[in-house]
Design a protein around this motif. Structure first.
Motif, PDB file in Angstrom:
ATOM      1  N   SER A 270       0.839  -1.196   0.000  1.00 31.95           N
ATOM      2  CA  SER A 270       0.000   0.000   0.000  1.00 31.95           C
ATOM      3  C   SER A 270       0.874   1.246   0.000  1.00 31.95           C
ATOM      4  O   SER A 270       1.849   1.354   0.761  1.00 31.95           O
TER       5      SER A 270
ATOM      6  N   THR B 132     -12.534 -12.202  -8.897  1.00 32.86           N
ATOM      7  CA  THR B 132     -12.266 -11.225  -7.838  1.00 32.86           C
ATOM      8  C   THR B 132     -11.144 -10.272  -8.249  1.00 32.86           C
ATOM      9  O   THR B 132     -11.220  -9.058  -8.014  1.00 32.86           O
ATOM     10  N   THR B 133     -10.124 -10.824  -8.869  1.00 30.53           N
ATOM     11  CA  THR B 133      -8.986 -10.011  -9.305  1.00 30.53           C
ATOM     12  C   THR B 133      -9.430  -8.958 -10.315  1.00 30.53           C
ATOM     13  O   THR B 133      -9.161  -7.762 -10.152  1.00 30.53           O
ATOM     14  N   SER B 136     -11.669  -6.256  -8.995  1.00 32.33           N
ATOM     15  CA  SER B 136     -11.087  -5.370  -7.976  1.00 32.33           C
ATOM     16  C   SER B 136     -10.533  -4.080  -8.555  1.00 32.33           C
ATOM     17  O   SER B 136     -10.144  -3.177  -7.813  1.00 32.33           O
ATOM     18  N   ARG B 141     -13.386  -2.697 -14.450  1.00 29.29           N
ATOM     19  CA  ARG B 141     -14.847  -2.614 -14.251  1.00 29.29           C
ATOM     20  C   ARG B 141     -15.505  -1.695 -15.275  1.00 29.29           C
ATOM     21  O   ARG B 141     -16.541  -2.016 -15.858  1.00 29.29           O
ATOM     22  N   SER B 317      -3.258  -2.808  -9.459  1.00 26.52           N
ATOM     23  CA  SER B 317      -4.003  -3.509  -8.417  1.00 26.52           C
ATOM     24  C   SER B 317      -4.496  -2.519  -7.381  1.00 26.52           C
ATOM     25  O   SER B 317      -3.987  -1.402  -7.260  1.00 26.52           O
ATOM     26  N   THR B 318      -5.514  -2.935  -6.640  1.00 24.12           N
ATOM     27  CA  THR B 318      -6.034  -2.125  -5.540  1.00 24.12           C
ATOM     28  C   THR B 318      -5.910  -2.939  -4.248  1.00 24.12           C
ATOM     29  O   THR B 318      -5.447  -4.091  -4.278  1.00 24.12           O
ATOM     30  N   ALA B 319      -6.356  -2.338  -3.167  1.00 24.70           N
ATOM     31  CA  ALA B 319      -6.309  -3.051  -1.886  1.00 24.70           C
ATOM     32  C   ALA B 319      -7.172  -4.312  -1.920  1.00 24.70           C
ATOM     33  O   ALA B 319      -6.943  -5.253  -1.151  1.00 24.70           O
ATOM     34  N   GLU B 320      -8.153  -4.342  -2.848  1.00 21.73           N
ATOM     35  CA  GLU B 320      -9.057  -5.502  -2.938  1.00 21.73           C
ATOM     36  C   GLU B 320      -8.506  -6.608  -3.843  1.00 21.73           C
ATOM     37  O   GLU B 320      -9.073  -7.698  -3.919  1.00 21.73           O
ATOM     38  N   THR B 321      -7.449  -6.317  -4.573  1.00 23.28           N
ATOM     39  CA  THR B 321      -6.911  -7.312  -5.500  1.00 23.28           C
ATOM     40  C   THR B 321      -6.205  -8.426  -4.723  1.00 23.28           C
ATOM     41  O   THR B 321      -5.328  -8.119  -3.896  1.00 23.28           O
ATOM     42  N   PRO B 322      -6.546  -9.688  -4.960  1.00 27.60           N
ATOM     43  CA  PRO B 322      -5.828 -10.777  -4.285  1.00 27.60           C
ATOM     44  C   PRO B 322      -4.322 -10.689  -4.579  1.00 27.60           C
ATOM     45  O   PRO B 322      -3.921 -10.417  -5.712  1.00 27.60           O
TER      46      PRO B 322
END
Lengths: 329, 329
Positions: A270, B132-133, B136, B141, B317-322
């Motif tokens: 992060s 999910t990846t 995220s 999206r 990637s984001t914080a939600e990306t596995p």
């Protein structure tokens, strides 16, 4: 030693402010390509998996131009899936670095390019086999003749061409560059606040110049220790000096939003956490959540135009091309 | 069984000659792209290493568009360097195949695309984690919304987009296509002699249609046994029938100069050796060295324009990306 390093940092701030009266960060200019044939050859070699023992790993495997010039892994995957020792630095804007690798052990991009090819933990090949491979294909030989005047192929020319390509991998036109050029609307109010924090609280001491980094070496854990399981010793591995332990090349912050995970050990994913860690261990400061968010907003304005790459078509192997050995020991 | 298969081959020749009065090989036409947004999304996903457990392997790793749509290895390298079971078929012109994989177990490109993602020996991921990846990242999206009308992301849409991209990977304008179109100078005298051998000695029985293959299944070792250490059973793995053992989809010969090593076991690196083996075990014939050279000259005229690919820039990637798990078991 900590005191010396701090003084070094402070003198760097001052020296830098003298050198760049206006701003400590310089606009990156688009590259002018003067030798397109060499750049094209270098691109082919950059994407060439046959420069590895397995025939599977190219420069682009770990310095992926689809993903900010990195592999987005904590440490890289090498020949036979060996775990690399350190986080792969981005190839983007790498020519602005004072030297290559985290410990600066290669003086320039050309010297760097030869390293992974022959590293048993990375591409696992030899320079001789790389030369034999390239020289075995007429599609390469004719390019060397055109560029260098004869068909001599050696590792010097191979890495010269790769470096020529890599020098084109700059990322101009970031929102922050537009802001520096005078467009006040190019970045948000938060980003401007973040840039002020970045300048006034000490970050620019190390992260300055056109690449927002890469102009000096600095100890990681300058004020407080940086805890890591990564055994890399930094500059000590090059100079042999105990004082250079944990001293690394300051990484570029250009495209930092794309080049996670962060630090030489790739331990932090992060950007906010990276900012907090750096302000803490390098500057002895604790940013408020708002300040951190502002610095992060600033850092995200450093993402520039990514290189526009047309995938090269590589020449087919011949009977003389060494066979890949992906599963042989 | 051999007799039946031979009859099948002969009836295929006859059937084919009726169907295509002129030539058993058809010209490949350039693709007309009707949905460029979906093709672009599919290209991003094709180059997306985060569709693998390690974050290191994308579709392009084994179906490399720099090297004829293959990895040029006998069998592929999968997650944690596992050795794949079979030679990676080319993605080029794959939409012309009657089914996908050597054993035809996937009915089309979309069904194929889901296979390697979830295969523990290939990309080692799961469809759920792939979804999910992708979901995220805002950069993905918003593309799904634009293309599909809403932001529902599932493996069906992911593979639909990948297939849409792969359908564009055709290779028109080969010298042989120009010859078929009437340009007598497009291929050499040797290549013309080779084409005559290819037509008159039985090769076209299986290698016909626009892709010069991919229109049927056929036993490998039709007349004489094909010796291999590779345990693949071919169609038997799909149908369960003993008669389908060693029956494989006939591979395309388009771009065959680029798609070595040859056969489902990737055991042969030389096109001449491949021609000799095939004429021997499939047709019971022994070509003279001159005949072999002529067939090879013909086969090399099947290399068409390679797809012009601009490397996609993938969203961060984001914080939600596995997180990738390259070294975890």
């Amino acid at each position: 030693m900590k005191y010396q390093a701090l003084m070094l940092a402070l003198s760097a701030i001052i020296g830098n402010q003298v050198a760049n009266a206006a701003e400590p960060i310089e606009i990156i200019q688009p590259v002018k390509i003067t030798d397109p044939d060499k750049v094209e050859l270098g691109k082919m070699l950059y994407f060439e998996p046959r420069l590895s023992k397995s025939g599977f790993i190219s420069c682009n495997s770990c310095h992926n131009l689809s993903t900010g010039g990195v592999d987005a892994l904590s440490t890289s995957i090498g020949d036979r899936w060996q775990q690399g020792p350190i986080n792969a630095p981005t190839v983007l804007n790498a020519d602005f670095m004072l030297a290559q690798f985290w410990d600066g052990r290669a003086k320039d991009l050309q010297e760097q390019a030869g390293g992974p090819i022959a590293n048993p933990k990375e591409m696992g090949f030899t320079h001789q086999l790389a030369v034999t491979t390239v020289a075995s294909m007429p599609g390469y030989r004719e390019r060397f003749v055109k560029i260098y005047g004869n068909d001599k192929i050696d590792i010097t020319r191979i890495t010269d061409a790769i470096a020529a390509f890599e020098k084109t991998l700059v990322t101009p036109n970031s929102p922050f560059d537009k802001y520096l050029a005078g467009d006040q609307q190019a970045i948000s109010t938060d980003a401007k606040a973040g840039y002020n924090i970045f300048k006034n609280r000490g970050c620019v001491a190390c992260h300055n110049g056109p690449a927002v980094g890469g102009t000096m070496y600095m100890k990681m854990g300058l004020i407080k220790p940086f805890h890591t399981n990564n055994p890399a010793e930094g500059r000590k591995a090059v100079t042999g000096k105990e004082a250079d332990k944990m001293v690394f090349k300051v990484p570029t912050l250009r495209n930092i939003e794309l080049t996670y995970p962060y630090f030489h050990d790739g331990s932090v994913w992060s950007l906010a956490e990276a900012v907090n860690t750096m302000s803490n261990v390098q500057l002895g400061q604790q940013f408020t959540p708002e300040e951190t968010a502002q610095v992060v907003a600033f850092l995200k304005t450093l993402t520039g135009d990514q290189p526009h790459i047309t995938l090269p078509i590589l020449p087919p192997s011949t009977a003389e091309t060494p066979k890949p050995q992906p599963f042989e020991q």
